[in-house]
Design a protein around this motif. Sequence first.
Motif, PDB file in Angstrom:
ATOM      1  N   ILE A  18      10.318   4.845   5.546  1.00 58.40           N
ATOM      2  CA  ILE A  18      11.458   4.913   4.618  1.00 58.40           C
ATOM      3  C   ILE A  18      11.734   3.550   4.012  1.00 58.40           C
ATOM      4  CG2 ILE A  18      13.948   5.302   4.482  1.00 58.40           C
ATOM      5  CD1 ILE A  18      13.519   7.512   6.636  1.00 58.40           C
ATOM      6  N   PHE A  19      11.792   2.520   4.849  1.00 59.41           N
ATOM      7  CA  PHE A  19      12.026   1.174   4.340  1.00 59.41           C
ATOM      8  C   PHE A  19      10.884   0.724   3.433  1.00 59.41           C
ATOM      9  CE2 PHE A  19      15.075   0.527   7.915  1.00 59.41           C
ATOM     10  CZ  PHE A  19      16.158   0.177   7.141  1.00 59.41           C
ATOM     11  N   GLY A  20       9.660   1.062   3.797  1.00 66.12           N
ATOM     12  CA  GLY A  20       8.511   0.697   2.971  1.00 66.12           C
ATOM     13  C   GLY A  20       8.569   1.323   1.597  1.00 66.12           C
ATOM     14  N   TYR A  21       8.983   2.577   1.535  1.00 66.13           N
ATOM     15  CA  TYR A  21       9.112   3.241   0.238  1.00 66.13           C
ATOM     16  C   TYR A  21      10.198   2.577  -0.607  1.00 66.13           C
ATOM     17  CZ  TYR A  21      10.119   6.669  -3.324  1.00 66.13           C
ATOM     18  OH  TYR A  21      10.339   7.269  -4.531  1.00 66.13           O
ATOM     19  N   VAL A  22      11.364   2.328   0.018  1.00 65.35           N
ATOM     20  CA  VAL A  22      12.488   1.735  -0.715  1.00 65.35           C
ATOM     21  C   VAL A  22      12.139   0.339  -1.224  1.00 65.35           C
ATOM     22  CG1 VAL A  22      14.861   0.893  -0.466  1.00 65.35           C
ATOM     23  CG2 VAL A  22      14.223   3.128   0.450  1.00 65.35           C
ATOM     24  N   ILE A  23      11.506  -0.455  -0.379  1.00 64.86           N
ATOM     25  CA  ILE A  23      11.169  -1.827  -0.769  1.00 64.86           C
ATOM     26  C   ILE A  23      10.023  -1.853  -1.784  1.00 64.86           C
ATOM     27  CG2 ILE A  23      10.220  -4.015   0.087  1.00 64.86           C
ATOM     28  CD1 ILE A  23      11.811  -3.462   2.681  1.00 64.86           C
ATOM     29  N   PHE A  27       8.074  -2.233  -7.196  1.00 64.48           N
ATOM     30  CA  PHE A  27       6.826  -2.922  -7.497  1.00 64.48           C
ATOM     31  C   PHE A  27       5.685  -1.994  -7.891  1.00 64.48           C
ATOM     32  CE2 PHE A  27       9.193  -5.576  -4.506  1.00 64.48           C
ATOM     33  CZ  PHE A  27       9.346  -6.703  -5.282  1.00 64.48           C
ATOM     34  N   GLY A  28       5.902  -0.689  -7.819  1.00 61.73           N
ATOM     35  CA  GLY A  28       4.883   0.247  -8.262  1.00 61.73           C
ATOM     36  C   GLY A  28       4.212   1.007  -7.128  1.00 61.73           C
ATOM     37  N   LEU A  29       3.289   1.876  -7.526  1.00 62.85           N
ATOM     38  CA  LEU A  29       2.641   2.786  -6.598  1.00 62.85           C
ATOM     39  C   LEU A  29       1.792   2.056  -5.553  1.00 62.85           C
ATOM     40  CD1 LEU A  29       2.096   5.688  -5.793  1.00 62.85           C
ATOM     41  CD2 LEU A  29       0.193   5.702  -7.400  1.00 62.85           C
ATOM     42  N   MET A  30       1.092   1.013  -5.966  1.00 68.00           N
ATOM     43  CA  MET A  30       0.237   0.295  -5.023  1.00 68.00           C
ATOM     44  C   MET A  30       1.065  -0.354  -3.908  1.00 68.00           C
ATOM     45  SD  MET A  30      -2.856  -0.307  -4.285  1.00 68.00           S
ATOM     46  CE  MET A  30      -3.927  -0.292  -5.686  1.00 68.00           C
ATOM     47  N   MET A  33       2.195   2.425  -1.484  1.00 74.54           N
ATOM     48  CA  MET A  33       1.107   2.849  -0.601  1.00 74.54           C
ATOM     49  C   MET A  33       0.827   1.804   0.481  1.00 74.54           C
ATOM     50  SD  MET A  33       0.333   5.832  -1.417  1.00 74.54           S
ATOM     51  CE  MET A  33      -1.118   6.026  -0.431  1.00 74.54           C
ATOM     52  N   GLU A  34       0.851   0.549   0.110  1.00 76.97           N
ATOM     53  CA  GLU A  34       0.614  -0.528   1.077  1.00 76.97           C
ATOM     54  C   GLU A  34       1.701  -0.535   2.148  1.00 76.97           C
ATOM     55  OE1 GLU A  34      -0.805  -3.689   3.159  1.00 76.97           O
ATOM     56  OE2 GLU A  34      -1.831  -2.615   1.548  1.00 76.97           O
ATOM     57  N   ALA A  35       2.943  -0.373   1.719  1.00 77.56           N
ATOM     58  CA  ALA A  35       4.052  -0.385   2.671  1.00 77.56           C
ATOM     59  C   ALA A  35       3.997   0.830   3.595  1.00 77.56           C
ATOM     60  CB  ALA A  35       5.375  -0.419   1.923  1.00 77.56           C
ATOM     61  N   LEU A  36       3.647   1.991   3.058  1.00 78.73           N
ATOM     62  CA  LEU A  36       3.562   3.188   3.898  1.00 78.73           C
ATOM     63  C   LEU A  36       2.419   3.091   4.898  1.00 78.73           C
ATOM     64  CD1 LEU A  36       4.281   5.995   1.290  1.00 78.73           C
ATOM     65  CD2 LEU A  36       5.801   5.138   3.064  1.00 78.73           C
ATOM     66  N   MET A  37       1.295   2.552   4.468  1.00 76.30           N
ATOM     67  CA  MET A  37       0.162   2.412   5.389  1.00 76.30           C
ATOM     68  C   MET A  37       0.449   1.359   6.457  1.00 76.30           C
ATOM     69  SD  MET A  37      -1.951   4.676   4.626  1.00 76.30           S
ATOM     70  CE  MET A  37      -0.713   5.748   3.947  1.00 76.30           C
TER      71      MET A  37
END
Length: 67
Positions: A18-23, A27-30, A33-37
């Motif tokens: 959740i935090f990764g998506y919000v942050i 900055f965009g899709l990339m 994806m980086e934060a979710l992974m």
Amino acid sequence: MQGQLAVSTILSIVISGIFGYVIGRPFGLMAIMEALMAGLMGAMLGEMIPITQMMIMIAAMDLFIFL
């Protein structure tokens, strides 16, 4: 959550996702994806889960991957 390593691992993955998506959103899709992974790296903690809680962790990882 002493003694509940599987549950605390699953909660940490969800919260970090959740935090990764919000942050990452500004900055965009990339970045999203980086934060979710990076949030899924909490699954490495699953190596320390006792064998009695292993099925909970396997079911949760299947759910995360197939959603």
